[in-house]
Design a protein around this motif. Structure first.
Motif, mmCIF file in Angstrom:
data_model
loop_
_atom_site.group_PDB
_atom_site.id
_atom_site.type_symbol
_atom_site.label_atom_id
_atom_site.label_comp_id
_atom_site.label_asym_id
_atom_site.label_seq_id
_atom_site.Cartn_x
_atom_site.Cartn_y
_atom_site.Cartn_z
ATOM 1 N N VAL A 196 6.570 0.858 8.793
ATOM 2 C CA VAL A 196 6.712 2.203 9.369
ATOM 3 C C VAL A 196 5.587 3.102 8.856
ATOM 4 O O VAL A 196 4.963 3.852 9.620
ATOM 5 C CB VAL A 196 8.089 2.806 9.021
ATOM 6 C CG1 VAL A 196 8.165 4.279 9.445
ATOM 7 C CG2 VAL A 196 9.210 2.018 9.692
ATOM 8 N N ALA A 197 5.302 3.006 7.540
ATOM 9 C CA ALA A 197 4.223 3.809 6.948
ATOM 10 C C ALA A 197 2.867 3.420 7.532
ATOM 11 O O ALA A 197 2.018 4.282 7.779
ATOM 12 C CB ALA A 197 4.218 3.641 5.434
ATOM 13 N N VAL A 198 2.654 2.119 7.753
ATOM 14 C CA VAL A 198 1.387 1.661 8.350
ATOM 15 C C VAL A 198 1.222 2.241 9.750
ATOM 16 O O VAL A 198 0.144 2.739 10.118
ATOM 17 C CB VAL A 198 1.326 0.112 8.380
ATOM 18 C CG1 VAL A 198 0.153 -0.370 9.230
ATOM 19 C CG2 VAL A 198 1.207 -0.442 6.964
ATOM 20 N N LYS A 199 2.299 2.200 10.540
ATOM 21 C CA LYS A 199 2.240 2.760 11.902
ATOM 22 C C LYS A 199 1.920 4.251 11.872
ATOM 23 O O LYS A 199 1.078 4.739 12.623
ATOM 24 C CB LYS A 199 3.573 2.526 12.632
ATOM 25 C CG LYS A 199 3.796 1.090 13.082
ATOM 26 C CD LYS A 199 4.961 0.969 14.041
ATOM 27 C CE LYS A 199 6.290 1.010 13.328
ATOM 28 N NZ LYS A 199 7.434 0.703 14.219
ATOM 29 N N ASP A 208 -5.786 2.241 16.050
ATOM 30 C CA ASP A 208 -4.880 1.472 16.902
ATOM 31 C C ASP A 208 -4.346 0.302 16.079
ATOM 32 O O ASP A 208 -5.085 -0.615 15.728
ATOM 33 C CB ASP A 208 -5.642 0.968 18.131
ATOM 34 C CG ASP A 208 -4.745 0.179 19.075
ATOM 35 O OD1 ASP A 208 -3.546 -0.011 18.759
ATOM 36 O OD2 ASP A 208 -5.253 -0.271 20.118
ATOM 37 N N MET A 209 -3.049 0.350 15.749
ATOM 38 C CA MET A 209 -2.478 -0.701 14.901
ATOM 39 C C MET A 209 -2.599 -2.082 15.544
ATOM 40 O O MET A 209 -2.740 -3.086 14.846
ATOM 41 C CB MET A 209 -1.019 -0.397 14.586
ATOM 42 C CG MET A 209 -0.400 -1.362 13.581
ATOM 43 S SD MET A 209 1.266 -0.902 13.107
ATOM 44 C CE MET A 209 1.692 -2.298 12.056
ATOM 45 N N ILE A 295 -7.046 -2.151 6.977
ATOM 46 C CA ILE A 295 -5.967 -1.692 6.090
ATOM 47 C C ILE A 295 -5.795 -2.700 4.951
ATOM 48 O O ILE A 295 -5.660 -3.900 5.186
ATOM 49 C CB ILE A 295 -4.637 -1.552 6.860
ATOM 50 C CG1 ILE A 295 -4.807 -0.612 8.069
ATOM 51 C CG2 ILE A 295 -3.528 -1.041 5.943
ATOM 52 C CD1 ILE A 295 -3.662 -0.658 9.058
ATOM 53 N N LEU A 296 -5.785 -2.203 3.731
ATOM 54 C CA LEU A 296 -5.512 -3.019 2.548
ATOM 55 C C LEU A 296 -4.147 -2.614 2.007
ATOM 56 O O LEU A 296 -3.875 -1.419 1.815
ATOM 57 C CB LEU A 296 -6.591 -2.790 1.491
ATOM 58 C CG LEU A 296 -6.386 -3.482 0.136
ATOM 59 C CD1 LEU A 296 -6.396 -4.999 0.281
ATOM 60 C CD2 LEU A 296 -7.458 -3.033 -0.861
ATOM 61 N N ILE A 297 -3.294 -3.605 1.768
ATOM 62 C CA ILE A 297 -1.938 -3.332 1.290
ATOM 63 C C ILE A 297 -1.699 -4.090 -0.013
ATOM 64 O O ILE A 297 -1.455 -5.303 0.006
ATOM 65 C CB ILE A 297 -0.872 -3.735 2.336
ATOM 66 C CG1 ILE A 297 -1.120 -3.018 3.670
ATOM 67 C CG2 ILE A 297 0.523 -3.434 1.813
ATOM 68 C CD1 ILE A 297 -0.165 -3.413 4.780
ATOM 69 N N PRO A 298 -1.780 -3.420 -1.174
ATOM 70 C CA PRO A 298 -1.394 -4.075 -2.421
ATOM 71 C C PRO A 298 0.128 -4.159 -2.502
ATOM 72 O O PRO A 298 0.814 -3.138 -2.444
ATOM 73 C CB PRO A 298 -1.971 -3.157 -3.502
ATOM 74 C CG PRO A 298 -2.081 -1.819 -2.853
ATOM 75 C CD PRO A 298 -2.260 -2.045 -1.383
ATOM 76 N N ALA A 299 0.668 -5.387 -2.611
ATOM 77 C CA ALA A 299 2.123 -5.583 -2.585
ATOM 78 C C ALA A 299 2.565 -6.502 -3.721
ATOM 79 O O ALA A 299 3.496 -7.286 -3.570
ATOM 80 C CB ALA A 299 2.551 -6.166 -1.237
ATOM 81 N N ILE A 318 -5.746 2.507 2.530
ATOM 82 C CA ILE A 318 -4.913 1.691 1.652
ATOM 83 C C ILE A 318 -3.483 2.188 1.764
ATOM 84 O O ILE A 318 -3.226 3.397 1.693
ATOM 85 C CB ILE A 318 -5.399 1.770 0.192
ATOM 86 C CG1 ILE A 318 -6.775 1.108 0.057
ATOM 87 C CG2 ILE A 318 -4.399 1.108 -0.762
ATOM 88 C CD1 ILE A 318 -7.431 1.287 -1.305
ATOM 89 N N VAL A 319 -2.557 1.267 1.983
ATOM 90 C CA VAL A 319 -1.130 1.585 2.036
ATOM 91 C C VAL A 319 -0.466 0.845 0.882
ATOM 92 O O VAL A 319 -0.445 -0.386 0.854
ATOM 93 C CB VAL A 319 -0.513 1.180 3.395
ATOM 94 C CG1 VAL A 319 0.997 1.432 3.392
ATOM 95 C CG2 VAL A 319 -1.172 1.941 4.537
ATOM 96 N N GLU A 320 0.070 1.580 -0.083
ATOM 97 C CA GLU A 320 0.611 0.965 -1.301
ATOM 98 C C GLU A 320 2.041 0.473 -1.074
ATOM 99 O O GLU A 320 2.944 1.276 -0.825
ATOM 100 C CB GLU A 320 0.590 1.958 -2.458
ATOM 101 C CG GLU A 320 -0.815 2.353 -2.897
ATOM 102 C CD GLU A 320 -0.825 3.294 -4.080
ATOM 103 O OE1 GLU A 320 -1.820 3.293 -4.822
ATOM 104 O OE2 GLU A 320 0.170 4.047 -4.268
ATOM 105 N N ALA A 321 2.225 -0.836 -1.188
ATOM 106 C CA ALA A 321 3.556 -1.412 -1.058
ATOM 107 C C ALA A 321 4.173 -1.736 -2.419
ATOM 108 O O ALA A 321 5.396 -1.749 -2.562
ATOM 109 C CB ALA A 321 3.504 -2.684 -0.212
#
Length: 421
Positions: A196-199, A208-209, A295-299, A318-321
């Motif tokens: 949801v946060a990425v969108k 455009d996702m 998009i980079l997502i550290p999870a 960057i979207v922090e997971a």
């Protein structure tokens, strides 16, 4: 080598900034700079060979002005006092950002669960509950799964607490098996929330996702479901960074996108993704330096993005997971590079929100479908994102600072109303 980051000091700096930006008096900072309560316990466990081994466990409760404390507990060799204190503080602000009636808590036991048999792990879990049972409960503090803990461990924890009380208490813990009062959709909730946060982030950045290329560090619970939901929304997951006990850190890479459903099946069958056939294996250093990543997502774990790898990062956002995946030094480097960071206390709050739903269902003894859970979860996360993004725009602060401003304003308003200040 990156210097060790003290999580408590990191959070304290954010609290101090937010209190000053909001024009709050020093008393608010004094109340928020340290946890209300920290319990350190020694847990004797009878090992399979008949010997007794003692493990050190922790439970930190940061701020309960908004409601009972909430937060996971982990089993890991690096669990220490400052880690659980810092994580409990993050949880307070995460709950306040999404507006659920909880304060923050965190716990853990210093151990390597890979070295323990199932029986030893059960005895450790039951011993940990007995050691902290006076400070937990549905009205006090509700633990949940975290690093190296899962639904089975939550079931043992709940069972031991229920035996001590003399009656069934499913609401003492969340992340339980469905048959014991767990919630539909809870396992996937953090990854669902990150998506949801990425969108929302893509909308905010005019991206455009469906054409986005994503790299995700970590394929545990959060990383795997984030991968799955993002791919279902049309994004390409081109790389996944991981760790394997035989070779250490590595990453899988496929420029055309990894087949995430096949990856799920492969991990279920093999217990690892290290030899997944439809990808090239690259080093984790190369993972951080990948070109053409949107998009980079550290999870994975905290402090994954530091001053050593931040200069290499070329992602657009960057979207922090994970919790605390970016060090303060890396934050500064990425800000200079113009890479926005959508912060952990906003982006990974889907898990604690779904945990809240599980707790509510336990208290009511009335249970919802996965569709009902997701239908309640998504609007809460969207509203939280909008609150943070608007704060970011109106106050010309970073997204991380904006999240703390939203959270601390809510907590401060509560403190004033209750006459604590």
């Amino acid at each position: 080598m990156s210097k060790t980051i003290n999580p408590v000091e990191s959070v304290q700096k954010e609290i101090k900034f937010a209190c000053e930006k909001l024009g709050l008096e020093d008393s608010f900072y004094e109340l928020l700079k340290e946890p209300e309560r920290v319990l350190i316990v020694q847990i004797p466990v009878k090992m399979d060979d008949g010997t007794i081994k003692t493990f050190t466990g922790y439970r930190a409760q940061h701020c309960t002005i908004m409601g009972p404390a909430k937060g996971g507990f982990r089993y890991h060799p690096d669990v220490c006092l400052d880690e659980v204190k810092g994580l409990s503080m993050w949880m307070t602000f995460k709950c306040a950002v999404v507006g659920i009636p909880y304060g923050g808590a965190k716990g853990g036991v210093c151990c390597n669960p890979a070295d323990l048999s199932k029986g030893e792990l059960e005895r450790l879990t039951r011993g940990y509950l007995r050691a902290i049972n006076t400070v937990v409960g549905p009205e006090k503090d509700i633990p949940a799964p975290d690093v190296n803990t899962n639904a089975q461990i939550m079931a043992w924890f709940m069972d031991e607490f229920s035996m001590l009380k003399g009656y069934n208490v499913p609401g003492v813990v969340t992340g339980k098996p469905i048959s014991l009062g767990g919630s539909q959709g809870r396992t996937q909730a953090t990854g669902f929330g990150v998506t949801v946060a990425v969108k929302k982030a893509c909308d905010a950045m005019n991206m455009d996702m469906t054409n986005a290329k994503i790299a995700i560090q970590g394929f545990g619970n959060v990383g795997s479901y984030t991968s799955l939901y993002c791919s279902k929304n049309g994004a390409k997951i081109v790389s996944i960074g991981e760790w394997d006990k035989t070779i250490g850190t590595y990453a899988l890479y496929n420029e055309n996108g990894l087949d995430i459903e096949k990856l799920f099946d492969y991990k279920a069958e093999n217990g690892t993704i290290v030899n997944f056939p439809d990808a090239k294996r690259i080093s984790l250093n190369d993972f951080w330096a990948l070109e053409n990543i949107d998009i980079l997502i550290p999870a994975a774990l905290e402090n994954a993005i530091n001053e050593n790898n931040a200069p290499k990062i070329k992602a657009k956002i960057i979207v922090e997971a994970a919790n605390g995946p970016t060090t303060p030094e890396a934050d500064k480097i990425l800000a200079k590079k113009g890479i926005p960071i959508f912060p952990d206390i906003l982006c990974n709050a889907g898990g604690v929100t779904a945990s809240y739903f599980e707790w509510v269902q336990n208290l009511m003894s009335f249970y919802w479908t996965e569709e009902e859970v997701n239908s309640k979860l998504e609007p809460i996360l969207i509203n939280a994102f909008d609150d943070v993004y608007n704060m970011h725009k109106h106050n010309n602060v970073s997204l991380r600072q904006a999240a703390y401003l939203v959270a601390i304003k809510r907590i401060a308003d509560n403190m004033k109303m209750r006459g604590r200040i």
